[in-house]
Write a protein that holds these residues in place. Structure first.
Motif, PDB file in Angstrom:
ATOM      1  N   ILE A  51       3.673  -4.675   8.985  1.00  0.00           N
ATOM      2  CA  ILE A  51       2.640  -4.136   9.876  1.00  0.00           C
ATOM      3  C   ILE A  51       2.987  -4.443  11.330  1.00  0.00           C
ATOM      4  N   CYS A  55       3.267  -1.742  14.226  1.00  0.00           N
ATOM      5  CA  CYS A  55       2.415  -1.821  15.420  1.00  0.00           C
ATOM      6  C   CYS A  55       3.259  -1.835  16.692  1.00  0.00           C
ATOM      7  N   ASN A  58       4.201   1.548  17.519  1.00  0.00           N
ATOM      8  CA  ASN A  58       3.085   2.478  17.730  1.00  0.00           C
ATOM      9  C   ASN A  58       2.045   1.883  18.678  1.00  0.00           C
ATOM     10  N   LYS A  61      -1.817   3.025  19.494  1.00  0.00           N
ATOM     11  CA  LYS A  61      -2.476   3.703  18.376  1.00  0.00           C
ATOM     12  C   LYS A  61      -3.493   2.764  17.724  1.00  0.00           C
ATOM     13  N   LYS A  62      -4.063   3.199  16.613  1.00  0.00           N
ATOM     14  CA  LYS A  62      -5.132   2.445  15.956  1.00  0.00           C
ATOM     15  C   LYS A  62      -4.680   1.953  14.578  1.00  0.00           C
ATOM     16  N   LEU A  63      -5.318   0.880  14.152  1.00  0.00           N
ATOM     17  CA  LEU A  63      -5.077   0.320  12.821  1.00  0.00           C
ATOM     18  C   LEU A  63      -6.422   0.183  12.122  1.00  0.00           C
ATOM     19  N   HIS A 150       2.821   4.810   6.997  1.00  0.00           N
ATOM     20  CA  HIS A 150       1.951   3.814   7.644  1.00  0.00           C
ATOM     21  C   HIS A 150       0.743   3.472   6.766  1.00  0.00           C
ATOM     22  N   ILE A 161      -2.137   3.065   9.834  1.00  0.00           N
ATOM     23  CA  ILE A 161      -1.881   3.068  11.280  1.00  0.00           C
ATOM     24  C   ILE A 161      -1.659   4.509  11.741  1.00  0.00           C
ATOM     25  N   SER A 195      -7.142  -1.567  17.878  1.00  0.00           N
ATOM     26  CA  SER A 195      -5.895  -1.072  18.459  1.00  0.00           C
ATOM     27  C   SER A 195      -4.722  -1.877  17.902  1.00  0.00           C
ATOM     28  N   THR A 196      -3.564  -1.261  17.890  1.00  0.00           N
ATOM     29  CA  THR A 196      -2.369  -1.980  17.432  1.00  0.00           C
ATOM     30  C   THR A 196      -2.097  -3.173  18.344  1.00  0.00           C
ATOM     31  N   TRP A 199      -4.237  -6.004  17.110  1.00  0.00           N
ATOM     32  CA  TRP A 199      -3.701  -6.582  15.869  1.00  0.00           C
ATOM     33  C   TRP A 199      -2.524  -7.512  16.158  1.00  0.00           C
ATOM     34  N   GLU A 203      -0.157 -11.477  15.151  1.00  0.00           N
ATOM     35  CA  GLU A 203       1.097 -11.186  14.452  1.00  0.00           C
ATOM     36  C   GLU A 203       1.671 -12.411  13.739  1.00  0.00           C
TER      37      GLU A 203
END
Length: 494
Positions: A51, A55, A58, A61-63, A150, A161, A195-196, A199, A203
């Motif tokens: 992931i 992320c 990307n 972008k959204k998760l 994703h 994602i 949002s990525t 997230w 990590e």
């Protein structure tokens, strides 16, 4: 044993394995001695890395997090049987293995009907995890293709994602596809989208720093016991004096396997620092390591608990719970009763820690009523900790009257195997008689109408039993002696 045999056989067929974007109950190689499933934490770490990679590719972008509602209890055993036959037939599994799987599922139908008054997949059996992954296999493949790779699933927890419109569309497709299998997503109030970038703030939540001090402590104990086997009893005695519940005898047996000894000898002969460190180990140095580990775990627990309390988003709260569970589970081995009270005051608010909290309560009070009600796995997990503090426990017989008598009898038998003393032994039935080793009782049970009791009694014989010694010497050489069992058996908090 039948489950283990069957899962080992099907693990030889690559298409029976979950897809590589499914991270739970991955099948081990058939030659592995680590059990039938790859360690659950390895799956969590691999998912985290995959992931993170997605992320970072990307940004902006959204998760999304989605959750299947009552996953296992929603799978009908008839659907489980048809799914099993479908996948085994198309992968040319030998008919005798197909039939064995069907027998196991028929046994589940009997048990589910008796205990739950339905015919749904049981949560506990290993074979259930195989079936659950097979039920979702086509859905996993479909969603992975639709999302352009994703899609990431861990048991009933699904992450995707993309941009907001894509996620909305994918969720609708996922919901409709699950309904075809008579499964449901939780409503959107249980979902959350972040949002990525957000997230990625978590990590490194599964880095090995969290377990470093614990790993050092267990490593030192094993090296010390290998070099000083005559001091096993002394170390166990000092642990008891200091309120430490680490099972010394379990580790003294686990170090006897050939692979561990070969690795130790190689390091000892060719690495001066390893030899120097090993030779310097003493009971005092191990006690110091235990105190250091306890302080480290308490510090992390306080930090994560404070962050959970101040978190404003569902994601921030969600990412704190695994660390809180991890630290709390290991602190059960290291805290005295007064310290356990403090731990309980912090963790009691977390529904995800229900099992750990129940065990903590039993360690403080020595009352095992709740533990017995929760069944065999919980009783087994609690027993290895309870025995470190003494042999006397108690329970409320009235509160157990509504529990299944077979579960009560077998849970009490587990406590009996650990030489625990408890009142009201009439609850125990045949199993407790077996534990007593009374010659007349054993002889009578050799003619029991219950085939299991009869065979057990005959194998046991009329010699004086020493069940605890057998338990402490019978550990699988590759088994981790930790409370991670609880993470495997407890259902999702939702």
């Amino acid at each position: 044993m039948a489950e283990t045999f069957l899962i080992t056989e099907i693990s030889k067929v690559s298409k029976m394995h979950p897809e590589n974007y499914v991270y739970s109950y991955m099948l081990e190689d058939a030659t592995s001695k680590n059990g039938v499933f790859i360690n659950y934490f390895d799956g969590l770490i691999r998912r985290q890395k995959d992931i993170a990679l997605a992320c970072n590719s990307n940004i902006g972008k959204k998760l999304s997090y989605s959750d299947i509602k009552k996953f296992y209890p929603s799978i009908s055993l008839e659907d489980a049987k048809s799914t099993w036959e479908e996948h085994t037939a198309k992968n040319n599994i030998d008919r005798k293995y197909i039939d064995l799987g069907l027998v196991l599922l028929e046994n589940q139908i009997t048990a589910s009907t008796f205990f739950h008054d339905n015919q749904k997949l049981l949560v506990g059996p290993s074979f259930s995890h195989v079936i659950a992954n097979l039920i979702l296999k086509d859905i996993d493949i479909k969603m992975h293709d639709i999302t352009g790779g994703h899609y990431y699933r861990y048991v009933d927890d699904i992450i995707m994602i993309g941009d907001e419109k894509e996620i909305e569309s994918w969720r609708s497709i996922l919901k409709e596809t699950l309904l075809e299998k008579k499964l449901e997503l939780h409503d959107k109030t249980k979902d959350f989208v972040i949002s990525t970038n957000e997230w990625l703030s978590g990590e490194h939540d599964f880095s090995d720093n969290l377990s470093r001090d614990w790993g050092y402590l267990i490593g030192d104990i094993k090296k010390f016991l290998l070099l000083n086997p005559e001091k096993t009893d002394s170390l166990e005695s000092e642990f008891k004096k200091n309120g430490i519940r680490i099972p010394v005898l379990d580790y003294s047996n686990s170090i006897r396997n050939k692979s561990y000894i070969d690795k130790f000898i190689s390091n000892y002969n060719f690495k001066k620092w390893f030899r120097r460190k090993s030779n310097s180990l003493s009971i005092d140095s191990i006690l110091f390591s235990a105190k250091k580990c306890k302080a480290s775990l308490l510090r992390v627990l306080d930090e994560e608990d404070a962050l959970f309390n101040s978190a404003e988003s569902a994601y921030e709260k969600k990412r704190r719970v695994p660390k809180i569970r991890y630290t709390s589970g290991r602190l059960l081995y290291l805290l005295n009763k007064e310290e356990l009270d403090v731990l309980l005051s912090k963790t009691i608010k977390y529904p995800e820690l229900y099992l750990l909290n129940a065990i903590a309560k039993s360690l403080i009070s020595r009352d095992v009523t709740q533990i017995i009600q929760m069944g065999l796995n919980t009783t087994q997990a609690a027993a290895q900790l309870l025995v470190a503090d003494g042999n006397d426990v108690t329970f409320d017989a009235l509160k157990l009257e509504d529990s299944d008598p077979a579960v009560v009898e077998q849970s009490l038998s587990i406590l009996g195997l650990y030489k625990m003393n408890f009142p009201n032994t009439e609850f125990g039935g045949s199993f407790i008689k077996l534990l007593s080793g009374n010659e007349n009782d054993i002889t009578e049970m050799m003619s029991s109408k219950n085939d299991f009791i009869k065979e057990f009694a005959c194998l046991h014989g009329i010699s004086h039993p020493d069940h605890l010694k057998v338990l402490q010497s019978g550990s699988d050489e590759d088994e981790d002696i930790v409370l991670d069992l609880l993470d495997q058996i407890q259902p999702s908090s939702t």
